[in-house]
Design a protein around this motif. Structure first.
Motif, PDB file in Angstrom:
ATOM      1  N   GLY A  31       0.768  -1.239   0.000  1.00  0.00           N
ATOM      2  CA  GLY A  31       0.000   0.000   0.000  1.00  0.00           C
ATOM      3  C   GLY A  31       0.797   1.286   0.000  1.00  0.00           C
ATOM      4  N   VAL A  51      -2.443  -4.013  -1.864  1.00  0.00           N
ATOM      5  CA  VAL A  51      -3.548  -3.527  -1.050  1.00  0.00           C
ATOM      6  C   VAL A  51      -3.529  -2.002  -1.058  1.00  0.00           C
ATOM      7  N   ARG A  52      -4.672  -1.418  -0.770  1.00  0.00           N
ATOM      8  CA  ARG A  52      -4.824   0.039  -0.761  1.00  0.00           C
ATOM      9  C   ARG A  52      -4.275   0.618   0.537  1.00  0.00           C
ATOM     10  N   ASN A  54      -3.465   4.318   2.901  1.00  0.00           N
ATOM     11  CA  ASN A  54      -4.205   5.521   3.272  1.00  0.00           C
ATOM     12  C   ASN A  54      -3.959   6.697   2.324  1.00  0.00           C
ATOM     13  N   GLU A  66      -8.511  -3.676   0.937  1.00  0.00           N
ATOM     14  CA  GLU A  66      -7.785  -3.256   2.140  1.00  0.00           C
ATOM     15  C   GLU A  66      -6.852  -4.349   2.632  1.00  0.00           C
ATOM     16  N   THR A  67      -7.217  -5.590   2.368  1.00  0.00           N
ATOM     17  CA  THR A  67      -6.392  -6.732   2.772  1.00  0.00           C
ATOM     18  C   THR A  67      -6.372  -7.741   1.626  1.00  0.00           C
ATOM     19  N   VAL A  80      -1.676  -6.273   4.560  1.00  0.00           N
ATOM     20  CA  VAL A  80      -2.474  -5.136   5.026  1.00  0.00           C
ATOM     21  C   VAL A  80      -1.552  -3.923   5.076  1.00  0.00           C
ATOM     22  N   HIS A  81      -2.097  -2.740   4.838  1.00  0.00           N
ATOM     23  CA  HIS A  81      -1.229  -1.562   4.851  1.00  0.00           C
ATOM     24  C   HIS A  81      -0.891  -1.142   6.286  1.00  0.00           C
TER      25      HIS A  81
END
Length: 173
Positions: A31, A51-52, A54, A66-67, A80-81
């Motif tokens: 991310g 993953v994305r 923030n 997101e995951t 995960v970010h």
């Protein structure tokens, strides 16, 4: 099997990443990509899981989860970010850890490269491959998996070529 690990590129495509990741079975980006062309460049080297973060805003990143879960041989990896503290993960990772039972968690956000085993699970932050911030190194990592043995090697991206940053971290999971 070797995976290339990168996070927090923040719009910078470091030319040293592509040769470092060449030959990897997969590249994992945890991310804060910021510029979508980075994903195209990495996907040309190896299959890509991302993953994305923030800072990943706009329509180009709306499709990113997101995951993500990655199967790597005998091991399951959660990506995960922003994990938060390893001992008290933030949602959504907190809910996924007991349900999915990954042996490895790859995360970013803090820009602090490192690897640690907590409660039998390997946590890896490849650090930031983006513009230098604070006094933290610009780096990425390779994760080599053989059976239930995982070895993480960090690479400093400063200078003319990526070079190993410290000794590899080895864990049997």
């Amino acid at each position: 099997m070797t995976l290339g690990l990168v996070s927090d590129t923040h719009g910078l495509v470091d030319a040293k990443l592509l040769p470092l990741f060449r030959g990897c079975a997969r590249v994992v980006h945890a991310g804060d990509v910021v510029k979508p062309d980075i994903l195209d460049l990495l996907a040309d080297v190896a299959p890509l899981t991302v993953v994305r973060g923030n800072n990943d805003h706009g329509p180009a990143f709306a499709h990113l989860p997101e995951t993500a879960l990655v199967e790597a041989g005998a091991l399951r990896i959660l990506v995960v970010h922003d994990l938060g503290p390893r001992e008290r993960p933030k949602p959504p990772a907190r809910a996924l850890l007991p349900r999915e039972r990954p042996e490895i968690v790859i995360h970013g956000h803090s820009h602090h490269p490192g690897a640690a085993v907590v409660d039998g699970r390997l946590y890896v932050n490849p650090g930031s491959a983006g513009p230098r911030r604070f006094r933290l190194p610009r780096c990425a990592a390779l994760l080599s998996i053989r059976g239930r043995r995982a070895e993480v090697t960090f690479y400093d991206l400063e200078g003319d070529a990526a070079h190993r940053h410290g000794d590899p971290f080895v864990a049997t999971l």
